[in-house]
Design a protein around this motif. Structure first.
Motif, short mmCIF file in Angstrom:
data_model
loop_
_atom_site.label_atom_id
_atom_site.label_comp_id
_atom_site.label_asym_id
_atom_site.label_seq_id
_atom_site.Cartn_x
_atom_site.Cartn_y
_atom_site.Cartn_z
N GLU A 1 44.29 1.67 -3.87
CA GLU A 1 44.24 2.91 -4.66
C GLU A 1 45.01 2.75 -5.96
N SER A 2 46.20 2.14 -5.91
CA SER A 2 46.97 1.98 -7.13
C SER A 2 46.34 0.96 -8.06
N SER A 3 45.53 0.03 -7.52
CA SER A 3 44.84 -0.93 -8.38
C SER A 3 43.80 -0.24 -9.25
N LEU A 4 43.40 0.98 -8.89
CA LEU A 4 42.43 1.73 -9.68
C LEU A 4 43.06 2.44 -10.88
N GLU A 5 44.39 2.60 -10.88
CA GLU A 5 45.03 3.35 -11.96
C GLU A 5 44.69 2.83 -13.35
N PRO A 6 44.74 1.51 -13.59
CA PRO A 6 44.36 1.05 -14.94
C PRO A 6 42.88 1.31 -15.25
N LEU A 7 42.02 1.24 -14.25
CA LEU A 7 40.60 1.50 -14.47
C LEU A 7 40.38 2.97 -14.81
N LEU A 8 41.15 3.86 -14.18
CA LEU A 8 41.01 5.29 -14.48
C LEU A 8 41.34 5.61 -15.93
N SER A 9 42.18 4.77 -16.57
CA SER A 9 42.48 5.00 -17.99
C SER A 9 41.35 4.50 -18.88
N LEU A 10 40.43 3.70 -18.32
CA LEU A 10 39.32 3.15 -19.08
C LEU A 10 37.99 3.84 -18.78
N VAL A 11 37.82 4.28 -17.53
CA VAL A 11 36.56 4.88 -17.08
C VAL A 11 36.86 6.21 -16.41
N SER A 12 36.36 7.27 -16.96
CA SER A 12 36.56 8.59 -16.38
C SER A 12 35.90 8.67 -15.01
N VAL B 1 30.28 -8.65 7.73
CA VAL B 1 31.50 -9.10 7.05
C VAL B 1 32.28 -7.88 6.56
N GLY B 2 33.60 -8.01 6.47
CA GLY B 2 34.42 -6.95 5.88
C GLY B 2 34.21 -6.91 4.37
N LEU B 3 34.68 -5.87 3.73
CA LEU B 3 34.58 -5.74 2.28
C LEU B 3 35.97 -5.55 1.69
N PRO B 4 36.16 -5.95 0.43
CA PRO B 4 37.47 -5.81 -0.21
C PRO B 4 37.95 -4.36 -0.29
N SER B 5 39.25 -4.19 -0.15
CA SER B 5 39.82 -2.84 -0.18
C SER B 5 39.67 -2.19 -1.55
N ASP B 6 39.68 -2.97 -2.63
CA ASP B 6 39.51 -2.34 -3.95
C ASP B 6 38.09 -1.81 -4.14
N TYR B 7 37.10 -2.47 -3.53
CA TYR B 7 35.72 -1.96 -3.57
C TYR B 7 35.65 -0.63 -2.83
N LYS B 8 36.28 -0.56 -1.66
CA LYS B 8 36.27 0.68 -0.88
C LYS B 8 36.97 1.80 -1.65
N ALA B 9 38.09 1.47 -2.28
CA ALA B 9 38.80 2.47 -3.09
C ALA B 9 37.94 2.91 -4.27
N PHE B 10 37.26 1.96 -4.92
CA PHE B 10 36.37 2.28 -6.03
C PHE B 10 35.30 3.27 -5.57
N MET C 1 37.16 -7.43 -7.86
CA MET C 1 36.14 -6.67 -8.57
C MET C 1 36.76 -5.71 -9.58
N VAL C 2 37.72 -4.91 -9.14
CA VAL C 2 38.35 -3.93 -10.03
C VAL C 2 39.10 -4.63 -11.15
N ASP C 3 39.83 -5.71 -10.83
CA ASP C 3 40.52 -6.47 -11.88
C ASP C 3 39.53 -7.05 -12.89
N PHE C 4 38.38 -7.51 -12.41
CA PHE C 4 37.35 -8.03 -13.30
C PHE C 4 36.90 -6.94 -14.28
N LEU C 5 36.62 -5.75 -13.76
CA LEU C 5 36.18 -4.65 -14.63
C LEU C 5 37.26 -4.30 -15.66
N ILE C 6 38.51 -4.24 -15.22
CA ILE C 6 39.61 -3.92 -16.13
C ILE C 6 39.74 -4.99 -17.20
N LYS C 7 39.75 -6.25 -16.80
CA LYS C 7 39.90 -7.35 -17.77
C LYS C 7 38.74 -7.40 -18.74
N MET C 8 37.53 -7.12 -18.25
CA MET C 8 36.38 -7.13 -19.15
C MET C 8 36.50 -5.99 -20.17
#
Length: 175
Positions: free
Chosen positions: A4-15, A35-44, A148-155
């Motif tokens: 959830e906290s990994s989304l904070e920077p994305l929230l400043s970029l994408v409403s 297969v399991g899925l990454p926690s940042d994808y689930k939070a996204f 995934m979320v870090d990729f979006l933020i960095k891009m």
């Protein structure tokens, strides 16, 4: 850092004004995918849901039956994504067949994004990208050692050495 906290920077970029909490039974999804899925994808998914960030479509986990809109799903997109990996040999230097990749995004002028699923811990899966437009001699496939979320933020912050996709519509942009 929690998903959830990994989304904070994305929230400043994408409403997330138009985001939709995807009410997902993750146990059912992971059983269907095998297969399991990454926690940042689930939070996204819990904040934004499936759909678009600009021209980039973020896939939902399972197919949906909406009358007017289908964002696409990991389940439906996995076979062609894996065929693309197998057909082109994947990322140079990575010994893995198509069963080792799973898609999560598509668009931005026909670029495809997914995870390399070799690690048993989904939270350590790097991003793989198939890039439609490349320089002569480059591989269409590229590995990005981030989530995934870090990729979006960095891009969107233009923090890679160069635009990671063959389309710069999200490069250094806020959505």
């Amino acid at each position: 850092m929690s998903a959830e906290s990994s989304l904070e920077p994305l929230l400043s970029l994408v409403s997330n004004e138009h985001g939709a909490d995807e009410q997902v039974d993750w146990a059912d999804v992971e059983e269907a995918l095998g297969v399991g899925l990454p926690s940042d994808y689930k939070a996204f998914m819990s904040v934004y849901g499936a759909g678009g960030i600009g021209d980039l479509g973020i896939l939902g986990p399972l197919p949906v039956n909406y009358l007017q809109w289908d964002p696409g799903s990991i389940v439906d997109s996995a076979p062609p994504f894996r065929d693309l990996w197998d057909g082109e040999g994947g990322v140079p230097g990575i010994e893995a067949d198509g069963s080792s990749v799973l898609p999560w995004g598509s668009g931005c002028s026909a670029n495809e994004l997914g995870w390399l699923t070799l690690d048993p811990n989904p939270d350590r899966w790097p991003v793989v990208a198939w890039r439609r437009q490349i320089s002569y001699g480059d591989s269409r496939w590229k590995l990005f050692d981030c989530s995934m979320v870090d990729f979006l933020i960095k891009m969107m912050r233009a923090e890679f050495d160069e635009c990671p996709l063959g389309d710069a519509s999200l490069w250094g942009k806020r959505s």
